[in-house]
Scaffold this motif. Structure first.
Motif, PDB file in Angstrom:
ATOM      1  N   LEU A 108      29.494  54.280 -14.649  1.00 28.60           N
ATOM      2  CA  LEU A 108      30.154  53.579 -13.557  1.00 28.60           C
ATOM      3  C   LEU A 108      30.012  54.431 -12.309  1.00 28.60           C
ATOM      4  CD1 LEU A 108      33.482  52.696 -15.435  1.00 28.60           C
ATOM      5  CD2 LEU A 108      31.379  51.338 -15.329  1.00 28.60           C
ATOM      6  N   GLU A 109      29.728  53.787 -11.161  1.00 26.72           N
ATOM      7  CA  GLU A 109      29.492  54.581  -9.952  1.00 26.72           C
ATOM      8  C   GLU A 109      30.071  53.897  -8.723  1.00 26.72           C
ATOM      9  OE1 GLU A 109      26.110  57.413  -7.921  1.00 26.72           O
ATOM     10  OE2 GLU A 109      25.440  55.837  -9.291  1.00 26.72           O
ATOM     11  N   LEU A 110      30.662  54.721  -7.844  1.00 28.21           N
ATOM     12  CA  LEU A 110      31.193  54.284  -6.555  1.00 28.21           C
ATOM     13  C   LEU A 110      30.531  55.100  -5.452  1.00 28.21           C
ATOM     14  CD1 LEU A 110      34.986  54.359  -7.538  1.00 28.21           C
ATOM     15  CD2 LEU A 110      33.497  52.350  -7.527  1.00 28.21           C
ATOM     16  N   TRP A 111      30.279  54.469  -4.289  1.00 30.06           N
ATOM     17  CA  TRP A 111      29.639  55.162  -3.179  1.00 30.06           C
ATOM     18  C   TRP A 111      30.516  55.104  -1.938  1.00 30.06           C
ATOM     19  CZ3 TRP A 111      26.875  51.404  -6.029  1.00 30.06           C
ATOM     20  CH2 TRP A 111      25.928  51.936  -6.917  1.00 30.06           C
ATOM     21  N   SER A 112      30.593  56.231  -1.215  1.00 31.62           N
ATOM     22  CA  SER A 112      31.357  56.289   0.032  1.00 31.62           C
ATOM     23  C   SER A 112      30.794  57.425   0.889  1.00 31.62           C
ATOM     24  CB  SER A 112      32.846  56.502  -0.247  1.00 31.62           C
ATOM     25  OG  SER A 112      33.051  57.745  -0.911  1.00 31.62           O
ATOM     26  N   ARG A 113      31.302  57.563   2.110  1.00 33.87           N
ATOM     27  CA  ARG A 113      30.854  58.623   3.012  1.00 33.87           C
ATOM     28  C   ARG A 113      31.901  59.728   3.074  1.00 33.87           C
ATOM     29  NH1 ARG A 113      25.652  58.763   4.956  1.00 33.87           N
ATOM     30  NH2 ARG A 113      26.106  58.917   7.184  1.00 33.87           N
ATOM     31  N   VAL A 114      31.418  60.961   2.974  1.00 35.03           N
ATOM     32  CA  VAL A 114      32.281  62.136   3.083  1.00 35.03           C
ATOM     33  C   VAL A 114      31.635  63.083   4.093  1.00 35.03           C
ATOM     34  CG1 VAL A 114      33.303  64.088   1.874  1.00 35.03           C
ATOM     35  CG2 VAL A 114      33.050  61.888   0.693  1.00 35.03           C
ATOM     36  N   ASP A 115      32.294  63.303   5.226  1.00 32.24           N
ATOM     37  CA  ASP A 115      31.758  64.188   6.270  1.00 32.24           C
ATOM     38  C   ASP A 115      30.345  63.781   6.681  1.00 32.24           C
ATOM     39  OD1 ASP A 115      34.108  65.700   6.240  1.00 32.24           O
ATOM     40  OD2 ASP A 115      33.349  67.001   4.645  1.00 32.24           O
ATOM     41  N   GLY A 116      30.125  62.471   6.815  1.00 31.03           N
ATOM     42  CA  GLY A 116      28.838  61.963   7.261  1.00 31.03           C
ATOM     43  C   GLY A 116      27.751  61.930   6.210  1.00 31.03           C
ATOM     44  N   VAL A 117      28.090  62.205   4.968  1.00 27.74           N
ATOM     45  CA  VAL A 117      27.109  62.207   3.876  1.00 27.74           C
ATOM     46  C   VAL A 117      27.526  61.167   2.837  1.00 27.74           C
ATOM     47  CG1 VAL A 117      26.081  63.582   2.022  1.00 27.74           C
ATOM     48  CG2 VAL A 117      26.604  64.644   4.231  1.00 27.74           C
ATOM     49  N   THR A 118      26.559  60.391   2.361  1.00 28.40           N
ATOM     50  CA  THR A 118      26.848  59.426   1.301  1.00 28.40           C
ATOM     51  C   THR A 118      26.976  60.157  -0.026  1.00 28.40           C
ATOM     52  OG1 THR A 118      25.647  57.678   2.458  1.00 28.40           O
ATOM     53  CG2 THR A 118      26.055  57.362   0.099  1.00 28.40           C
ATOM     54  N   VAL A 119      28.087  59.943  -0.698  1.00 24.60           N
ATOM     55  CA  VAL A 119      28.359  60.601  -1.975  1.00 24.60           C
ATOM     56  C   VAL A 119      28.668  59.547  -3.026  1.00 24.60           C
ATOM     57  CG1 VAL A 119      29.878  62.195  -3.208  1.00 24.60           C
ATOM     58  CG2 VAL A 119      29.232  62.669  -0.837  1.00 24.60           C
ATOM     59  N   GLY A 120      28.029  59.672  -4.167  1.00 22.96           N
ATOM     60  CA  GLY A 120      28.341  58.815  -5.293  1.00 22.96           C
ATOM     61  C   GLY A 120      29.258  59.544  -6.256  1.00 22.96           C
ATOM     62  N   THR A 121      30.313  58.885  -6.673  1.00 14.03           N
ATOM     63  CA  THR A 121      31.162  59.430  -7.732  1.00 14.03           C
ATOM     64  C   THR A 121      30.925  58.592  -8.981  1.00 14.03           C
ATOM     65  OG1 THR A 121      33.032  58.070  -6.988  1.00 14.03           O
ATOM     66  CG2 THR A 121      32.918  60.318  -6.183  1.00 14.03           C
ATOM     67  N   PHE A 122      30.817  59.252 -10.135  1.00 16.43           N
ATOM     68  CA  PHE A 122      30.402  58.514 -11.326  1.00 16.43           C
ATOM     69  C   PHE A 122      31.044  59.067 -12.583  1.00 16.43           C
ATOM     70  CE2 PHE A 122      27.387  61.919 -10.561  1.00 16.43           C
ATOM     71  CZ  PHE A 122      27.198  62.478 -11.822  1.00 16.43           C
ATOM     72  N   TRP A 123      31.033  58.226 -13.600  1.00 20.74           N
ATOM     73  CA  TRP A 123      31.545  58.568 -14.915  1.00 20.74           C
ATOM     74  C   TRP A 123      30.503  58.189 -15.963  1.00 20.74           C
ATOM     75  CZ3 TRP A 123      34.167  56.322 -11.014  1.00 20.74           C
ATOM     76  CH2 TRP A 123      35.399  56.873 -10.615  1.00 20.74           C
ATOM     77  N   THR A 124      30.164  59.102 -16.868  1.00 23.70           N
ATOM     78  CA  THR A 124      29.313  58.819 -18.015  1.00 23.70           C
ATOM     79  C   THR A 124      30.098  59.160 -19.280  1.00 23.70           C
ATOM     80  OG1 THR A 124      28.322  61.019 -18.286  1.00 23.70           O
ATOM     81  CG2 THR A 124      27.309  59.554 -16.638  1.00 23.70           C
ATOM     82  N   GLN A 125      29.492  58.904 -20.431  1.00 26.43           N
ATOM     83  CA  GLN A 125      30.176  59.223 -21.682  1.00 26.43           C
ATOM     84  C   GLN A 125      30.197  60.729 -21.969  1.00 26.43           C
ATOM     85  OE1 GLN A 125      28.225  57.916 -25.292  1.00 26.43           O
ATOM     86  NE2 GLN A 125      26.225  57.880 -24.282  1.00 26.43           N
ATOM     87  N   ASN A 126      29.495  61.524 -21.167  1.00 27.83           N
ATOM     88  CA  ASN A 126      29.475  62.975 -21.353  1.00 27.83           C
ATOM     89  C   ASN A 126      30.624  63.649 -20.603  1.00 27.83           C
ATOM     90  OD1 ASN A 126      27.207  62.508 -22.805  1.00 27.83           O
ATOM     91  ND2 ASN A 126      25.782  63.437 -21.366  1.00 27.83           N
ATOM     92  N   SER A 127      30.816  64.932 -20.875  1.00 28.11           N
ATOM     93  CA  SER A 127      31.791  65.776 -20.154  1.00 28.11           C
ATOM     94  C   SER A 127      33.183  65.156 -20.122  1.00 28.11           C
ATOM     95  CB  SER A 127      31.301  66.048 -18.732  1.00 28.11           C
ATOM     96  OG  SER A 127      30.035  66.684 -18.752  1.00 28.11           O
ATOM     97  N   GLY A 128      33.597  64.597 -21.256  1.00 26.14           N
ATOM     98  CA  GLY A 128      34.939  64.059 -21.361  1.00 26.14           C
ATOM     99  C   GLY A 128      35.181  62.800 -20.562  1.00 26.14           C
ATOM    100  N   ARG A 129      34.102  62.145 -20.108  1.00 29.99           N
ATOM    101  CA  ARG A 129      34.217  60.940 -19.279  1.00 29.99           C
ATOM    102  C   ARG A 129      34.973  61.212 -17.975  1.00 29.99           C
ATOM    103  NH1 ARG A 129      34.708  59.494 -24.467  1.00 29.99           N
ATOM    104  NH2 ARG A 129      33.349  57.841 -25.259  1.00 29.99           N
ATOM    105  N   CYS A 130      34.849  62.437 -17.488  1.00 32.27           N
ATOM    106  CA  CYS A 130      35.538  62.804 -16.256  1.00 32.27           C
ATOM    107  C   CYS A 130      34.663  62.497 -15.043  1.00 32.27           C
ATOM    108  CB  CYS A 130      35.915  64.283 -16.277  1.00 32.27           C
ATOM    109  SG  CYS A 130      37.123  64.685 -17.569  1.00 32.27           S
ATOM    110  N   MET A 131      35.279  62.419 -13.887  1.00 30.04           N
ATOM    111  CA  MET A 131      34.604  62.008 -12.663  1.00 30.04           C
ATOM    112  C   MET A 131      33.797  63.165 -12.066  1.00 30.04           C
ATOM    113  SD  MET A 131      36.271  60.140  -9.322  1.00 30.04           S
ATOM    114  CE  MET A 131      37.391  61.486  -8.943  1.00 30.04           C
ATOM    115  N   PHE A 132      32.533  62.900 -11.785  1.00 28.32           N
ATOM    116  CA  PHE A 132      31.642  63.839 -11.101  1.00 28.32           C
ATOM    117  C   PHE A 132      31.109  63.162  -9.843  1.00 28.32           C
ATOM    118  CE2 PHE A 132      31.927  65.805 -15.147  1.00 28.32           C
ATOM    119  CZ  PHE A 132      31.530  67.133 -15.002  1.00 28.32           C
ATOM    120  N   ASN A 133      30.453  63.955  -8.986  1.00 28.98           N
ATOM    121  CA  ASN A 133      29.808  63.337  -7.836  1.00 28.98           C
ATOM    122  C   ASN A 133      28.355  63.776  -7.730  1.00 28.98           C
ATOM    123  OD1 ASN A 133      29.681  65.851  -6.529  1.00 28.98           O
ATOM    124  ND2 ASN A 133      31.509  65.474  -5.298  1.00 28.98           N
ATOM    125  N   THR A 134      27.633  63.129  -6.811  1.00 26.49           N
ATOM    126  CA  THR A 134      26.203  63.382  -6.679  1.00 26.49           C
ATOM    127  C   THR A 134      25.903  64.721  -6.023  1.00 26.49           C
ATOM    128  OG1 THR A 134      26.266  62.019  -4.671  1.00 26.49           O
ATOM    129  CG2 THR A 134      25.498  60.962  -6.684  1.00 26.49           C
TER     130      THR A 134
END
Length: 266
Positions: A108-134
């Motif tokens: 699952l992935e969400l996209w937004s802007r942080v300090d003028g940079v597009t960042v995707g935040t995502f969840w996979t079945q790895n790493s405890g299904r915790c939220m990571f970003n691009t």
């Protein structure tokens, strides 16, 4: 979940158009396309919108894909034209919500802007299904999804998943407003196996703030699909949009021969 269907010979076209995605070997090259006929008005987020596509990495059917790569798809907006461009000169999106199929299965992935940079935040079945970003950081060690259906958000498991060439993957994304200002992203991943079944591999759900990921109420929601950078000569990714073929609650129903032909690309 298996959906058994009769062998069919009819060659059917997809509902929403299709194309191919390439890699030129550059580390910062993203190939992506928009499908204007599937765009939706911003207000459609209230009742809900659906996007579905069949995705295939070209090559010998069943051969494993050794490199790490994935194909994201979703509804998006563009608030900055000065971003990475595709071969048609179109800028890549800056905001949105969707999902992708990759080496770890469904994400699952969400996209937004942080300090003028597009960042995707995502969840996979790895790493405890915790939220990571691009950017490569764990931004939500305290925001981890459950492994089974849950109102707080979840992503089911597929520990034996292997991304393969020549295999049709059906990625489905559903978005709807859950409360004023808040959205729910739901996604499912199916895999077409042999000539007599389509298997649901994973499904997931997460909530998010509408204004953060769809900030421009006057701008259409653009239907988009992409592939991540990779080595030159990697398999071409072919895709076909499938309209509203699978509803969220359709897991257990039997599809018609025509529907299955469209899912599997027969």
């Amino acid at each position: 979940m298996r959906i058994i269907f009769a062998f069919v010979f009819a060659l059917l076209t997809a509902c929403g158009g299709g194309g191919s995605l390439y890699s030129d070997g550059s580390p910062d090259y993203y190939d992506f396309n928009y499908q204007p006929e599937l765009d939706e008005p911003h207000y459609a987020l209230g009742p809900g919108v659906t996007l579905q596509a069949r995705i295939v990495w070209d090559g010998e059917p069943g051969a494993p894909i050794e490199t790490t790569q994935h194909v994201p798809m979703g509804f998006v907006q563009i608030t900055d034209q000065n971003t990475v461009k595709n071969a048609d000169g179109q800028p890549i999106w800056t905001h949105g919500a969707g999902a992708y199929v990759g080496a770890n299965g469904l994400a699952l992935e969400l996209w937004s802007r942080v300090d003028g940079v597009t960042v995707g935040t995502f969840w996979t079945q790895n790493s405890g299904r915790c939220m990571f970003n691009t950017l490569g950081t764990a931004v939500g060690a305290d925001y981890c999804l459950d492994p089974s259906p849950s109102e707080r958000g979840y992503l089911t498991s597929a520990p034996q998943f292997q991304l393969k060439k020549g295999v049709p993957y059906i990625l489905t994304v559903y978005l709807n407003e859950s409360a004023p200002g808040w959205m729910v992203l739901r996604a499912k991943l199916y895999e077409a196996r042999r000539f007599d079944e389509v298997v649901q591999v994973q499904e997931g759900m997460v909530g998010f703030e509408k204004a953060r990921h769809f900030p421009d109420q006057g701008q259409q929601l653009r239907a988009a699909i992409a592939r991540t950078p990779g080595s030159k000569g990697e398999p071409v990714v072919s895709y076909d949009f499938l309209g509203d073929l699978i509803a969220w609650g359709d897991t257990a129903r039997r599809f018609s021969a025509q529907e299955i032909a469209m899912l599997a690309g027969e």
